[in-house]
Design an enzyme around this catalytic site. Structure first.
Site, PDB file in Angstrom:
ATOM      1  N   GLU A 192      28.451 166.700  12.799  1.00 28.85           N
ATOM      2  CA  GLU A 192      27.430 167.690  12.403  1.00 28.85           C
ATOM      3  C   GLU A 192      28.141 169.064  12.063  1.00 28.85           C
ATOM      4  O   GLU A 192      28.039 170.107  12.746  1.00 28.85           O
ATOM      5  CB  GLU A 192      26.471 167.928  13.527  1.00 28.85           C
ATOM      6  CG  GLU A 192      25.629 166.618  13.918  1.00 28.85           C
ATOM      7  CD  GLU A 192      24.667 167.009  15.034  1.00 28.85           C
ATOM      8  OE1 GLU A 192      24.628 167.482  15.738  1.00 28.85           O
ATOM      9  OE2 GLU A 192      23.692 166.026  14.744  1.00 28.85           O
ATOM     10  N   GLU A 383      23.381 158.573  13.443  1.00 35.27           N
ATOM     11  CA  GLU A 383      22.619 159.052  14.490  1.00 35.27           C
ATOM     12  C   GLU A 383      21.404 158.819  14.313  1.00 35.27           C
ATOM     13  O   GLU A 383      20.793 159.714  13.160  1.00 35.27           O
ATOM     14  CB  GLU A 383      23.179 160.226  14.881  1.00 35.27           C
ATOM     15  CG  GLU A 383      24.408 160.555  15.728  1.00 35.27           C
ATOM     16  CD  GLU A 383      24.776 161.833  16.311  1.00 35.27           C
ATOM     17  OE1 GLU A 383      23.860 162.462  16.770  1.00 35.27           O
ATOM     18  OE2 GLU A 383      25.884 162.368  16.274  1.00 35.27           O
TER      19      GLU A 383
HETATM   20  C1  BGP Z   1      23.654 165.387  18.098  1.00 35.45           C
HETATM   21  C2  BGP Z   1      24.908 165.248  18.633  1.00 35.45           C
HETATM   22  C3  BGP Z   1      24.962 164.199  19.421  1.00 35.45           C
HETATM   23  C4  BGP Z   1      23.839 163.978  20.291  1.00 35.45           C
HETATM   24  C5  BGP Z   1      22.431 164.112  19.604  1.00 35.45           C
HETATM   25  C6  BGP Z   1      21.296 164.165  20.639  1.00 35.45           C
HETATM   26  O1  BGP Z   1      23.300 166.691  17.448  1.00 35.45           O
HETATM   27  O2  BGP Z   1      25.786 165.022  17.653  1.00 35.45           O
HETATM   28  O3  BGP Z   1      26.485 164.428  20.375  1.00 35.45           O
HETATM   29  O4  BGP Z   1      23.843 164.580  21.470  1.00 35.45           O
HETATM   30  O5  BGP Z   1      22.343 165.421  18.950  1.00 35.45           O
HETATM   31  O6  BGP Z   1      21.261 165.165  21.141  1.00 35.45           O
HETATM   32  P1  BGP Z   1      20.739 165.308  22.736  1.00 35.45           P
HETATM   33  O7  BGP Z   1      21.793 164.719  23.340  1.00 35.45           O
HETATM   34  O8  BGP Z   1      20.796 166.740  23.109  1.00 35.45           O
HETATM   35  O9  BGP Z   1      19.523 164.949  22.795  1.00 35.45           O
END
Ligand code: BGP
Length: 484
Positions: A192, A383
């Site tokens: 990201e 993701e």
């Molecule tokens: C993205 C990140 C991940 C993961 C995901 C979900 O921004 O790359 O590492 O954490 O979000 O977010 P969260 O775990 O805060 O729900």
């Protein structure tokens, strides 16, 4: 006429995690502390969603010395995958994974970030992990930097704000490519990458309390852009058949109305989001960012040769996270500053998760089409997933039909995009096993097809249980996306 199958035969189905959210063992095998290790847990009712988790420099120093008042640092324990990777990978294999995306913890390889030689114990751990994947024919997809900058680089150099970090990163990447050249073919440089401007701390940059934080963030981004290009060059030299991808957090912005001023704001927000990928695909800063830099007093310091490096070594594929979309307006009273994403205006056409994230499956199809039209490079959805509270029944089953529903609708749209002609090479569901939340360090925000018995305070047996979605996703992979 018979409906032609959408997903290509070699489509890479799987799941994605990050070292700092799964491994635990934060001080085992010579590993140094990272930014993730100094983020302490704040219970949900004391937290403001979207607020930074950044500790001050003094707090970080106290934490590093062990004199801090805080004791609950969930990312230090993760889900203990460091010791349980065999069990986890066997479960991924049971679902039929073709790919496992995770990251290498930079501080396992270079504990302080600025050493000259890598740490053998750290390198050996990933050998074991990748070998275990290979045993089941699972391809590793590896992120070099996923919110795991060594803490020493943060405290000593202010991380990516300092140009020297380019060389520390290149040394780290080189050590990884050299060691894993026969094991890893798919790499991502920065998770990201746009977060450097939105939450610089998780990228190892302190901006809190400093004048013109945007200047610091964009200078840091420039260093990442140069480092990314040099890393791609190095990868192609060491592993000629390997591929380097960029990774962007894509949050689609929709205009609130068809008022042309709203449409223009949405365009601007989307372009700002794309900026971080544009540099890595087109090999140059796009024209539209110059005005933003001028209006925000941002002056990027470049060295001779930087532009040429960025131009010469662009990425091989484009990957992104997709969770939700947002709605924007031109109304000055409700307009958010650029880069402040996610918690915009409520969209009346979409539902939202318990954490206030919009659920917008069609947005995934739009994102894929847009990416393809803009870049014409292979795309990888690395993701996508649904954070929710799960309940374990007395017989150990977990009925997470809400999660199945989320994935079904998103994979349907992925299939549509492929039918639209978009070249997508893979899909990795976020957190295929419950992990520590990236944003809030909660364990109770669960994404997994596999349940992990652990609470927000680290209590639990760490036993792994198959949720209903486990069997569902297995069926999706078995049928190559036909049986949803
Ligand atoms: C993205 C990140 C991940 C993961 C995901 C979900 O921004 O790359 O590492 O954490 O979000 O977010 P969260 O775990 O805060 O729900």
């Amino acid at each position: 006429m018979k409906n032609k199958k959408a997903f290509p035969e070699n489509f890479l189905w799987g799941g994605a995690t990050a070292a700092n959210q799964v491994e635990g063992a934060y001080d085992v095998g010579g590993k140094g502390l990272t930014v993730a290790d100094v983020i302490h847990f704040v219970p949900k009712d004391e937290r403001v969603e979207g607020e930074s988790v950044e500790p001050s420099r003094e707090e970080m120093e106290a934490i590093a010395k062990g004199t801090s008042e805080y004791t609950n640092f969930p990312k230090r324990r993760g889900i203990d995958q460091y010791h349980r990777y065999k069990e986890d990978i066997a479960l991924f294999a049971e679902m039929g994974f073709k790919v496992y995306r995770t990251s290498i913890a930079w501080a396992r390889i270079f504990p302080n970030g600025d050493e000259l030689e890598p740490n053998e114990e750290g390198l050996a751990y990933y050998d074991r992990l990748f070998d275990e994947c290979k045993k089941y024919g699972i391809e590793p997809l590896i992120t070099l930097s996923h919110c795991e900058v060594p803490l020493n680089l943060v405290l000593k150099y202010n991380g990516w704000a300092d140009r020297r970090t380019i060389h520390f990163f290149l040394r780290y990447a080189t050590a990884c490519f050299t060691r894993y050249k026969n094991k890893v073919k798919y790499w991502l440089n920065f998770n990201e990458i746009n977060m450097v401007a939105e939450e610089p701390f998780i990228d190892g940059i302190i901006t809190k309390g400093l004048p013109n934080p945007k200047q610091i963030s964009f200078q840091a981004f420039h260093h990442q852009a140069v480092a990314g290009a040099l890393t791609t060059k190095r990868l192609h030299e060491i592993i000629p058949d390997a591929k380097m991808g960029l990774m962007l957090a894509r949050v689609l912005a929709y205009p609130e109305t068809c008022n042309p001023s709203d449409i223009r704001v949405a365009q601007e927000v989307n372009e700002f989001n794309y900026f971080f990928a544009d540099v890595q695909v087109f090999g140059k800063y796009p024209a539209f960012i110059k005005r933003y830099f001028a209006e925000n007093d941002i002056h990027i310091e470049k060295q001779t040769g930087d532009d040429e490096i960025i131009a010469a070594h662009t990425v091989d594929f484009v990957s992104f996270s997709y969770y939700d979309s947002t709605v924007v307006t031109s109304d000055p009273a409700r307009r958010l500053p650029l880069g402040h994403f996610r918690f915009g205006i409520k969209n009346p056409y979409t539902a939202e998760s318990d954490w206030g994230w919009d659920i917008d499956p069609v947005g995934l199809r739009i994102a894929l089409n847009d990416f393809w039209n803009r870049y014409h490079l292979p795309l990888f959805v690395v993701e996508n997933g649904f954070g929710a509270v799960d309940k374990v029944e007395s017989d150990g089953t977990i009925h997470d039909d809400y999660r199945i529903d989320y994935f079904r609708k998103h994979i349907e749209q992925l299939r549509e995009a492929i039918k639209d002609g978009v070249n997508v090479i893979g899909y990795t569901a976020w957190g295929p096993i419950d992990i520590i939340s990236g944003g809030t360090s909660e364990m109770s925000k669960r994404y997994g097809f596999i349940y992990v018995d652990q609470d927000d305070y680290g209590n639990g047996t760490l036993a792994r249980l198959r949720k209903d979605s486990f069997w569902w996703y297995k069926g999706v992979i078995e049928s190559n996306g036909e049986k949803l």
